[in-house]
Scaffold this motif. Structure first.
Motif, mmCIF file in Angstrom:
data_model
loop_
_atom_site.group_PDB
_atom_site.id
_atom_site.type_symbol
_atom_site.label_atom_id
_atom_site.label_comp_id
_atom_site.label_asym_id
_atom_site.label_seq_id
_atom_site.Cartn_x
_atom_site.Cartn_y
_atom_site.Cartn_z
ATOM 1 N N TRP A 65 0.838 -1.198 0.000
ATOM 2 C CA TRP A 65 0.000 0.000 0.000
ATOM 3 C C TRP A 65 0.877 1.253 0.000
ATOM 4 O O TRP A 65 0.601 2.221 -0.708
ATOM 5 N N SER A 66 1.948 1.226 0.782
ATOM 6 C CA SER A 66 2.870 2.368 0.842
ATOM 7 C C SER A 66 3.514 2.616 -0.516
ATOM 8 O O SER A 66 3.638 3.761 -0.959
ATOM 9 N N PHE A 67 3.926 1.531 -1.176
ATOM 10 C CA PHE A 67 4.515 1.664 -2.513
ATOM 11 C C PHE A 67 3.507 2.236 -3.494
ATOM 12 O O PHE A 67 3.838 3.115 -4.297
ATOM 13 N N PHE A 68 2.280 1.747 -3.432
ATOM 14 C CA PHE A 68 1.244 2.222 -4.353
ATOM 15 C C PHE A 68 1.013 3.720 -4.192
ATOM 16 O O PHE A 68 0.997 4.460 -5.184
ATOM 17 N N VAL A 69 0.812 4.163 -2.961
ATOM 18 C CA VAL A 69 0.532 5.575 -2.701
ATOM 19 C C VAL A 69 1.690 6.446 -3.182
ATOM 20 O O VAL A 69 1.484 7.453 -3.877
ATOM 21 N N PHE A 70 2.916 6.055 -2.829
ATOM 22 C CA PHE A 70 4.082 6.846 -3.226
ATOM 23 C C PHE A 70 4.244 6.885 -4.745
ATOM 24 O O PHE A 70 4.415 7.959 -5.341
ATOM 25 N N MET A 184 -3.816 6.088 -16.401
ATOM 26 C CA MET A 184 -2.766 5.154 -16.811
ATOM 27 C C MET A 184 -1.770 4.915 -15.679
ATOM 28 O O MET A 184 -1.377 3.769 -15.400
ATOM 29 N N LEU A 185 -1.382 5.979 -14.996
ATOM 30 C CA LEU A 185 -0.408 5.862 -13.918
ATOM 31 C C LEU A 185 -1.009 5.196 -12.683
ATOM 32 O O LEU A 185 -0.289 4.559 -11.901
ATOM 33 N N PHE A 186 -2.321 5.336 -12.514
ATOM 34 C CA PHE A 186 -3.023 4.630 -11.425
ATOM 35 C C PHE A 186 -2.918 3.120 -11.647
ATOM 36 O O PHE A 186 -2.581 2.363 -10.724
ATOM 37 N N VAL A 187 -3.190 2.694 -12.871
ATOM 38 C CA VAL A 187 -3.096 1.266 -13.215
ATOM 39 C C VAL A 187 -1.655 0.781 -13.078
ATOM 40 O O VAL A 187 -1.388 -0.292 -12.523
ATOM 41 N N ALA A 188 -0.708 1.596 -13.583
ATOM 42 C CA ALA A 188 0.708 1.228 -13.506
ATOM 43 C C ALA A 188 1.166 1.097 -12.055
ATOM 44 O O ALA A 188 1.942 0.193 -11.708
ATOM 45 N N ALA A 189 0.680 1.991 -11.192
ATOM 46 C CA ALA A 189 1.061 1.955 -9.772
ATOM 47 C C ALA A 189 0.520 0.701 -9.090
ATOM 48 O O ALA A 189 1.194 0.104 -8.241
ATOM 49 N N ILE A 190 -0.694 0.295 -9.468
ATOM 50 C CA ILE A 190 -1.261 -0.943 -8.918
ATOM 51 C C ILE A 190 -0.384 -2.130 -9.304
ATOM 52 O O ILE A 190 -0.047 -2.975 -8.470
ATOM 53 N N ILE A 191 -0.002 -2.181 -10.580
ATOM 54 C CA ILE A 191 0.824 -3.282 -11.072
ATOM 55 C C ILE A 191 2.198 -3.266 -10.411
ATOM 56 O O ILE A 191 2.716 -4.306 -9.965
ATOM 57 N N GLU A 192 2.794 -2.079 -10.308
ATOM 58 C CA GLU A 192 4.145 -1.988 -9.746
ATOM 59 C C GLU A 192 4.175 -2.348 -8.266
ATOM 60 O O GLU A 192 5.137 -2.954 -7.787
ATOM 61 N N SER A 193 3.127 -1.975 -7.538
ATOM 62 C CA SER A 193 3.105 -2.224 -6.094
ATOM 63 C C SER A 193 2.617 -3.633 -5.750
ATOM 64 O O SER A 193 2.683 -4.027 -4.577
ATOM 65 N N THR A 194 2.152 -4.365 -6.731
ATOM 66 C CA THR A 194 1.677 -5.741 -6.482
ATOM 67 C C THR A 194 2.488 -6.748 -7.315
ATOM 68 O O THR A 194 3.305 -7.481 -6.785
ATOM 69 N N VAL A 195 2.273 -6.743 -8.625
ATOM 70 C CA VAL A 195 2.926 -7.727 -9.496
ATOM 71 C C VAL A 195 4.444 -7.549 -9.493
ATOM 72 O O VAL A 195 5.189 -8.489 -9.198
ATOM 73 N N THR A 196 4.914 -6.324 -9.824
ATOM 74 C CA THR A 196 6.367 -6.078 -9.866
ATOM 75 C C THR A 196 6.993 -6.301 -8.497
ATOM 76 O O THR A 196 8.056 -6.924 -8.383
ATOM 77 N N TYR A 197 6.341 -5.804 -7.454
ATOM 78 C CA TYR A 197 6.853 -5.951 -6.093
ATOM 79 C C TYR A 197 7.015 -7.426 -5.726
ATOM 80 O O TYR A 197 8.048 -7.844 -5.200
ATOM 81 N N THR A 198 6.006 -8.222 -6.044
ATOM 82 C CA THR A 198 6.031 -9.654 -5.721
ATOM 83 C C THR A 198 7.096 -10.383 -6.532
ATOM 84 O O THR A 198 7.842 -11.218 -5.983
ATOM 85 N N LEU A 199 7.191 -10.070 -7.828
ATOM 86 C CA LEU A 199 8.181 -10.722 -8.694
ATOM 87 C C LEU A 199 9.615 -10.414 -8.247
ATOM 88 O O LEU A 199 10.467 -11.310 -8.213
ATOM 89 N N MET A 200 9.879 -9.167 -7.898
ATOM 90 C CA MET A 200 11.227 -8.762 -7.514
ATOM 91 C C MET A 200 11.592 -9.286 -6.116
ATOM 92 O O MET A 200 12.751 -9.628 -5.859
#
Length: 202
Positions: A65-70, A184-200
């Motif tokens: 959640w912190s990653f998403f908001v930031f 677009m950036l809202f969707v990207a932030a969701i992906i980055e804070s969930t999918v990318t975060y989990t993969l990395m």
């Protein structure tokens, strides 16, 4: 005004500017890849700042959640700001785009030199969210540059009524673009804070 079809038509209107800023972004990546000396040090300082923020967010009670908001607010504010800072004859959107491209190029090259997997970095770390985030940033800078070009053309002098109509339409396009870029950036932030975060992290 905020219809997707309207936004797509507006993109068609600035297609040459879009192509130009896309080339600039690619040149920024290349410059970042081969950067040395003071340039490399400057980019490295920026990357260190990002790493510090990332570490702080990772230690929060709800890291995703912190990653998403930031990520969402940081990217959205910067992108929309770049559109309207284009009023300063388009210089800042160009610099912003080049710096971001350089950061990507430097990050990938530096990671490879450290022996990290290029596949993991690009496919896991950049592609999931970057496929939306990067175009959104490029589009924002393209509209910013278009603003700057209109400022320059306005200095030449033209019919007052025509100039007023042109500027009214430009601001309408900028507001429509701002809305869709934020989406677009809202969707990207969701992906980055969930999918990318989990993969990395995995």
């Amino acid at each position: 005004m905020l219809l997707l079809t309207t936004f797509l038509k507006d993109l068609g209107f600035i297609r040459k500017t879009l192509l130009f800023v896309t080339v600039l972004f690619i040149l920024g990546i290349i410059a970042g890849w081969y950067s040395t000396g003071a340039l490399a040090e400057l980019i490295n300082k920026q990357m260190d700042g990002i790493r510090e923020v990332s570490e702080t967010l990772s230690k929060s009670s709800t890291p995703k959640w912190s990653f998403f908001v930031f990520i969402f607010f940081n990217n959205s504010i910067k992108a929309v700001t770049m559109i309207f800072l284009g009023l300063l004859i388009g210089v800042l959107p160009i610099l912003f785009l080049l710096v971001n491209g350089m950061a990507v190029g430097f990050l990938v090259h530096n990671s490879m030199e450290q022996g990290n997997s290029l596949f993991d970095l690009v496919v896991k770390g950049l592609l999931p969210h970057g496929i939306i985030e990067i175009p959104a940033i490029i589009i924002a800078c393209a509209f910013g540059l278009q603003m700057g070009l209109l400022v320059l053309s306005s200095l030449g002098g033209s019919g007052k009524a025509e100039l007023k109509r042109t500027w009214r339409e430009m601001f309408r396009k900028a507001l429509t673009a701002s809305a869709w870029i934020v989406i677009m950036l809202f969707v990207a932030a969701i992906i980055e804070s969930t999918v990318t975060y989990t993969l990395m992290k995995g």
